[in-house]
Structures are given as C-alpha cells and as structure tokens.
Design a protein around this motif. Sequence first.
Motif, PDB file in Angstrom:
ATOM      1  N   LYS A  68      -5.304  -3.330 -24.319  1.00  0.00           N
ATOM      2  CA  LYS A  68      -4.527  -3.634 -25.410  1.00  0.00           C
ATOM      3  C   LYS A  68      -4.822  -5.025 -26.135  1.00  0.00           C
ATOM      4  CE  LYS A  68      -0.320  -5.261 -25.060  1.00  0.00           C
ATOM      5  NZ  LYS A  68      -0.467  -6.435 -25.753  1.00  0.00           N
ATOM      6  N   GLY A  69      -4.931  -4.945 -27.468  1.00  0.00           N
ATOM      7  CA  GLY A  69      -4.950  -6.176 -28.253  1.00  0.00           C
ATOM      8  C   GLY A  69      -3.703  -6.747 -28.247  1.00  0.00           C
ATOM      9  N   PRO A  70      -3.406  -7.929 -28.924  1.00  0.00           N
ATOM     10  CA  PRO A  70      -2.036  -8.643 -29.062  1.00  0.00           C
ATOM     11  C   PRO A  70      -1.169  -7.902 -29.974  1.00  0.00           C
ATOM     12  CG  PRO A  70      -3.618  -9.923 -29.986  1.00  0.00           C
ATOM     13  CD  PRO A  70      -4.667  -8.775 -29.422  1.00  0.00           C
ATOM     14  N   ASN A  83       5.625  -5.543 -27.022  1.00  0.00           N
ATOM     15  CA  ASN A  83       5.119  -6.167 -25.436  1.00  0.00           C
ATOM     16  C   ASN A  83       6.174  -5.945 -24.538  1.00  0.00           C
ATOM     17  OD1 ASN A  83       2.255  -6.921 -26.176  1.00  0.00           O
ATOM     18  ND2 ASN A  83       3.114  -8.736 -27.112  1.00  0.00           N
ATOM     19  N   GLY A 245      -8.485 -18.753 -25.091  1.00  0.00           N
ATOM     20  CA  GLY A 245      -9.523 -17.997 -25.466  1.00  0.00           C
ATOM     21  C   GLY A 245     -10.192 -17.133 -24.173  1.00  0.00           C
ATOM     22  N   GLU A 260      -4.963  -6.952 -20.862  1.00  0.00           N
ATOM     23  CA  GLU A 260      -4.737  -7.427 -22.177  1.00  0.00           C
ATOM     24  C   GLU A 260      -5.495  -9.023 -22.109  1.00  0.00           C
ATOM     25  OE1 GLU A 260      -1.054  -7.982 -23.695  1.00  0.00           O
ATOM     26  OE2 GLU A 260      -0.281  -8.574 -21.808  1.00  0.00           O
ATOM     27  N   ALA A 261      -5.675  -9.601 -23.237  1.00  0.00           N
ATOM     28  CA  ALA A 261      -6.007 -11.077 -22.991  1.00  0.00           C
ATOM     29  C   ALA A 261      -4.571 -11.757 -22.938  1.00  0.00           C
ATOM     30  CB  ALA A 261      -6.726 -11.637 -24.348  1.00  0.00           C
ATOM     31  N   ALA A 266      -3.551 -14.658 -33.112  1.00  0.00           N
ATOM     32  CA  ALA A 266      -4.059 -15.629 -33.849  1.00  0.00           C
ATOM     33  C   ALA A 266      -4.381 -15.371 -35.299  1.00  0.00           C
ATOM     34  CB  ALA A 266      -5.553 -15.931 -32.964  1.00  0.00           C
ATOM     35  N   ASN A 276     -13.086 -15.666 -29.999  1.00  0.00           N
ATOM     36  CA  ASN A 276     -13.646 -15.797 -28.785  1.00  0.00           C
ATOM     37  C   ASN A 276     -13.027 -14.611 -28.087  1.00  0.00           C
ATOM     38  OD1 ASN A 276     -14.720 -16.160 -26.440  1.00  0.00           O
ATOM     39  ND2 ASN A 276     -13.873 -18.267 -26.114  1.00  0.00           N
ATOM     40  N   ASP A 317     -13.998 -22.173 -30.866  1.00  0.00           N
ATOM     41  CA  ASP A 317     -12.795 -22.719 -29.941  1.00  0.00           C
ATOM     42  C   ASP A 317     -13.061 -23.488 -29.050  1.00  0.00           C
ATOM     43  OD1 ASP A 317     -13.669 -20.188 -29.230  1.00  0.00           O
ATOM     44  OD2 ASP A 317     -12.066 -20.041 -27.674  1.00  0.00           O
TER      45      ASP A 317
HETATM   46  P1  NAI Z   1      -1.891 -17.173 -30.227  1.00  0.00           P
HETATM   47  O1  NAI Z   1      -2.447 -17.118 -29.007  1.00  0.00           O
HETATM   48  O2  NAI Z   1      -2.118 -16.106 -31.501  1.00  0.00           O
HETATM   49  O3  NAI Z   1      -2.490 -18.494 -31.065  1.00  0.00           O
HETATM   50  C1  NAI Z   1      -2.542 -19.890 -30.944  1.00  0.00           C
HETATM   51  C2  NAI Z   1      -3.748 -20.436 -31.278  1.00  0.00           C
HETATM   52  O4  NAI Z   1      -4.873 -20.473 -30.463  1.00  0.00           O
HETATM   53  C3  NAI Z   1      -4.155 -20.136 -32.799  1.00  0.00           C
HETATM   54  O5  NAI Z   1      -4.466 -21.317 -33.476  1.00  0.00           O
HETATM   55  C4  NAI Z   1      -5.164 -19.325 -32.722  1.00  0.00           C
HETATM   56  O6  NAI Z   1      -6.212 -19.225 -33.397  1.00  0.00           O
HETATM   57  C5  NAI Z   1      -6.090 -19.888 -31.121  1.00  0.00           C
HETATM   58  N1  NAI Z   1      -6.521 -18.657 -30.303  1.00  0.00           N
HETATM   59  C6  NAI Z   1      -5.866 -17.853 -29.667  1.00  0.00           C
HETATM   60  N2  NAI Z   1      -6.684 -16.893 -29.101  1.00  0.00           N
HETATM   61  C7  NAI Z   1      -7.764 -17.072 -29.425  1.00  0.00           C
HETATM   62  C8  NAI Z   1      -9.273 -16.734 -29.214  1.00  0.00           C
HETATM   63  N3  NAI Z   1      -9.586 -15.569 -28.144  1.00  0.00           N
HETATM   64  N4  NAI Z   1     -10.208 -17.311 -29.633  1.00  0.00           N
HETATM   65  C9  NAI Z   1     -10.156 -18.359 -30.612  1.00  0.00           C
HETATM   66  N5  NAI Z   1      -8.738 -18.850 -30.767  1.00  0.00           N
HETATM   67  C10 NAI Z   1      -7.803 -18.346 -30.289  1.00  0.00           C
HETATM   68  O7  NAI Z   1      -0.267 -17.528 -30.408  1.00  0.00           O
HETATM   69  P2  NAI Z   1       0.737 -17.426 -31.453  1.00  0.00           P
HETATM   70  O8  NAI Z   1      -0.046 -18.117 -32.774  1.00  0.00           O
HETATM   71  O9  NAI Z   1       1.685 -18.225 -30.821  1.00  0.00           O
HETATM   72  O10 NAI Z   1       1.226 -15.897 -31.814  1.00  0.00           O
HETATM   73  C11 NAI Z   1       0.689 -15.284 -32.670  1.00  0.00           C
HETATM   74  C12 NAI Z   1       1.568 -13.943 -32.600  1.00  0.00           C
HETATM   75  O11 NAI Z   1       0.776 -13.241 -31.390  1.00  0.00           O
HETATM   76  C13 NAI Z   1       2.992 -13.996 -32.575  1.00  0.00           C
HETATM   77  O12 NAI Z   1       3.540 -12.792 -33.225  1.00  0.00           O
HETATM   78  C14 NAI Z   1       3.073 -13.450 -31.131  1.00  0.00           C
HETATM   79  O13 NAI Z   1       4.337 -12.992 -30.784  1.00  0.00           O
HETATM   80  C15 NAI Z   1       2.237 -12.563 -30.843  1.00  0.00           C
HETATM   81  N6  NAI Z   1       1.631 -12.658 -29.227  1.00  0.00           N
HETATM   82  C16 NAI Z   1       1.365 -11.653 -28.685  1.00  0.00           C
HETATM   83  C17 NAI Z   1       0.742 -11.682 -27.240  1.00  0.00           C
HETATM   84  C18 NAI Z   1       0.669 -10.399 -26.661  1.00  0.00           C
HETATM   85  O14 NAI Z   1       0.482  -9.381 -27.286  1.00  0.00           O
HETATM   86  N7  NAI Z   1       0.321 -10.401 -25.301  1.00  0.00           N
HETATM   87  C19 NAI Z   1       0.811 -13.020 -26.612  1.00  0.00           C
HETATM   88  C20 NAI Z   1       1.238 -13.985 -27.131  1.00  0.00           C
HETATM   89  C21 NAI Z   1       1.574 -13.977 -28.651  1.00  0.00           C
END
Ligand code: NAI
Length: 477
Positions: A68-70, A83, A245, A260-261, A266, A276, A317
């Motif tokens: 699964k992706g986020p 989730n 990441g 999942e990651a 992001a 990443n 990153d």
């Molecule tokens: P986020 O993890 O998406 O991003 C936080 C920061 O880290 C951003 O600047 C992003 O560019 C960077 N980042 C994250 N993963 C990266 C990667 N693989 N490579 C490079 N940079 C990376 O957290 P945020 O912004 O709090 O959440 C965004 C959305 O994602 C929200 O709607 C949240 O609810 C959802 N979310 C979903 C998750 C899941 O499905 N398991 C877990 C965490 C958040």
Amino acid sequence: MTKSITLIEGDGVGPEIVNAALRVIDASGVHIEWDICEAGAKVFKQGLATGIPKETINSLKRTKVALKGPLETPVGYGEKSANVTLRALFETYANTRPVRHIPGIQTPFSHKAIDFVVVRENVEDLYAGIEYLQTPSVAEALKLITREGSEKIIRFAFEYALSEGRQKVHCATKANILKLTEGLFKKIFEEVSNEYPTIEAHHIIIDNCAHQMVVRPEMFDVIVTTNLQGDIISDLGSGLVGGLGVAPAANIGDEVAIFEAVHGSAPDIAGKNSVNPTAILFSTVLMLRYLKEFEAAHRIEQSLLYTLGTLRAFTKDLDKNSNLTTTAFTDIVIQNLGKETDFWKPRSYKPLHLPKVRDVPRSISRKEVGVDIYIESSFSAESLGKSLEEIALPSPFYLKMISNRSVQVYPSLEGIKPDMTDQWRARFFLKNENESISDIELLNFIERVGHKHLWMHIEKLQEFNDAPAFTKAQGES
Ligand code: NAI
C-alpha cells in the motif's frame, strides 16, 4: 507459483513509490499477480465516507496481503483516516517497524550498532478514540487495554523474535503509573515470557526506553509496547536511522497483512520523480519474507544496501546536492540485484508463526464494593463533601473521599492545595461490606445525588478475587 496480492497505489507520491516496488519485485524473479485497488483521497472525493471501496475490501479478503502507498484524508471529507479504517476492518493488530542502521546514511547515531524492531499493538488503547467532554472544561479519553489483545501482541513479539533469530524482548510500559492498564500488559508479558525460555525477557519503563533508545540503542532487539507508546517510540526509532524516507512498516493480523512505507503522501514532492523509494522497498522485503520468499527478500535487501552503502547513491532527501530521481535510483537497485555486501550480519529467517490466543474461561469472584460518581460543581471541596455526606446518611453508602484531578481534596490532606477544576470524583463505599446492593438501590442513590448535584458519569467499584479493580486517588488511604 504466482501469488495474488492487493495493490493500493495511494495518494501523492504513492504511485511513484509503488511503481518502484513493482519494478524491483518483478526484477527479483518473484511472480505476483497484482490486484489493483483504490483507497484514499480519490475515493473520499467520490463521496465514500470510509475512503475504502467495497472492491478493495473484497480484494483483501481474497488475497490476504496488500502492498500500500500512503493514504490521505482530504480536509472536509470523512472523519476517519482510511488507514485507521483498514487497520480496524482487518484487525491488523501488530505494527512492526524494523529500526536498523543503514550503511551510507549518516546520522548522529551511525556509529551505533542499531538493529531492533518495535512491535506496537495497533488496535487498542487510546486509539479506540472514545472521548467525552465531562464538563465544559474537562475532557476524558478511555484507554482500553484487554487481556486478549495484550496476550496476542506479546506472543506475536516473541514469535517475531524467533522468526528472525533474535534473542531479547523488552516490554516497554508505563505500569509504574497506570497500574491497571499498562500494568495488565506488563503482567501478561511476565506470564507469556515463561513460555519462551530461549529468549531473554525484560520489562522497561517507557520513558527510560525512549532515553535508552538514544543513549544505548544497541541494547535492544525487540521492543513490544502498547499503541500510543509504540506510535511515539517507533517514530523515534525511524529518526535514529535516517528518517521517514527509509523506514518500512508491516501491519499484521490473523488473516491479513498490509505492507507500507512509514511516511505519508508527501504532497510537496508528489509527481516530481524525486521521492525516495527506499522505505517502500524495505517494506517489500518484509512482505516477501512474510510470503516465505526468503531468497528474493535477501536479494532486494542486499541490493539496497549495496546501492546506499557502497555506491552511495542517494535521492535528494538524503543528499541535498543529488539529482538522482526516483526512477534512476530504482534502476540502480534493479541493476545490482545479486550483489552481496557484508554490511548486515546475515540472519536465518524462518516463517513467522502467528499466535493463536484462546479466551480461556477463568473463574473469578466478583464483588461490588462501592461507586465513583463524577460531578460537575462550583462548590468548594468542603461544601461538596458536607453536602454529599448528608445525602449518603440514609443510604447504604458512605462518602470515602472526593478527588479533583486525581488528588484527594476531601477530607483535605494536610498542606496540599492542588489547582482544582469543576469536575469532582466522589467515592462512596458500602457501609456494610458484607452486603450486596441491587442496581435499583444504586440508581436510587444516584438519583438522590442528582437532586442536588449535576453528575455526568459513574463507575462501579468492584473487587475481582478479593483484589480492588480500581486505583486509589493521590493521597487516598
Ligand atoms: P509526509 O511523510 O507525507 O511528509 C513529511 C515530509 O517528509 C515532507 O516534506 C515530505 O516531502 C518528506 N518525505 C516523506 N517521505 C519522503 C520520501 N520517501 N522521500 C523524500 N521525502 C519524503 O507527512 P505529512 O506531510 O505529515 O502527511 C501528508 C499526508 O500523508 C497527510 O494527509 C497524512 O494524513 C498522510 N499520511 C499517511 C500515512 C499512511 O498512509 N501510512 C502516514 C503518514 C501520513
């Protein structure tokens, strides 16, 4: 044999990382038939309040495994995250987050031999989200910890340790303060650990655990903990080894497992081919081991270690001067499948045995000894106490004490003057402890209290096997 697996691309960077995972798995020689399903933002926007369509649920029921992706919960659509709904629907009670130093990734902890797994209970605890405003200024959340839920995750942690040849399990709790909830988790850990004599079992207070994770992270092998504590320390773990990441996760239940990651969608970098994919690629390693595809898991893991540790190929990153795109990074991982490194000591992985927890009927004697009545009042402690004593006079109860914010304030304790709110807990015990009391008598008493005071909550005080099934207030004798 071709396996069928549910694939949820997810939102934001989801399609980019999932595409990387599919390419690498394909190149590793494992044959998977992907059942592509939807969930998340797009589904919410189509008007489905859960964010998870029926087709996705049916697919998971059939395949039992998902990559699964986020998933995003877009503002203004639905109340619950997709989730959390997925987790609850399929009772994926074990959230496992490996934390291991990744060669090539510099952190303040790179010199430490970090290699442990956080096993977080993923269903119970405060995440039930049962909350009340008891008065306009006092909020309450229910922390529910069950014997069965705790036993399941604790057994899972020991089984996980066995499957990876790990030697130690730490149980991290706040049992010193939360004696009944976190205390139950600790007690069950102590019972279950006796059945795994080859594994060292230790209890550690969660705050010390957080401290030791930073100071001596090499001391940990497996850490098992309750939901909220696990939420916090698993992110602390990710931070020790390079951040979002690179952190993978598995959500495992009796029937279904979702890989999942750890990171979210992001949105700031979505569609830019710069995310990443390391975290999801490490998640595919976890998934392939779960599917008993040990050889392919090893090849992908080794290629990632070679790519990061030997070639030092990093996305932006991890190296702000890098222009390496997601697809170029994935190409390198694919090219290097088959390369071996000596960065990580090889482990002999075995299939994970999922514990079966039976609800064993226990003979428990039960006695009701009193009642706590929660009251909203602007009275002083003294006047409220006198008034409640008067109400209790002709009843089967006597007022034992009143507490405010958990500190006994009536009868007042010498020298203690806590800050008080408008929410009071009045504790009544039965005058004759050998007598039992009917619900009607109890309700009559509550009604009498309600004539003079505004009550909003009651809790029966019980004894199980002659031991109190409730805690004392601070200062209560
Ligand atoms: P986020 O993890 O998406 O991003 C936080 C920061 O880290 C951003 O600047 C992003 O560019 C960077 N980042 C994250 N993963 C990266 C990667 N693989 N490579 C490079 N940079 C990376 O957290 P945020 O912004 O709090 O959440 C965004 C959305 O994602 C929200 O709607 C949240 O609810 C959802 N979310 C979903 C998750 C899941 O499905 N398991 C877990 C965490 C958040």
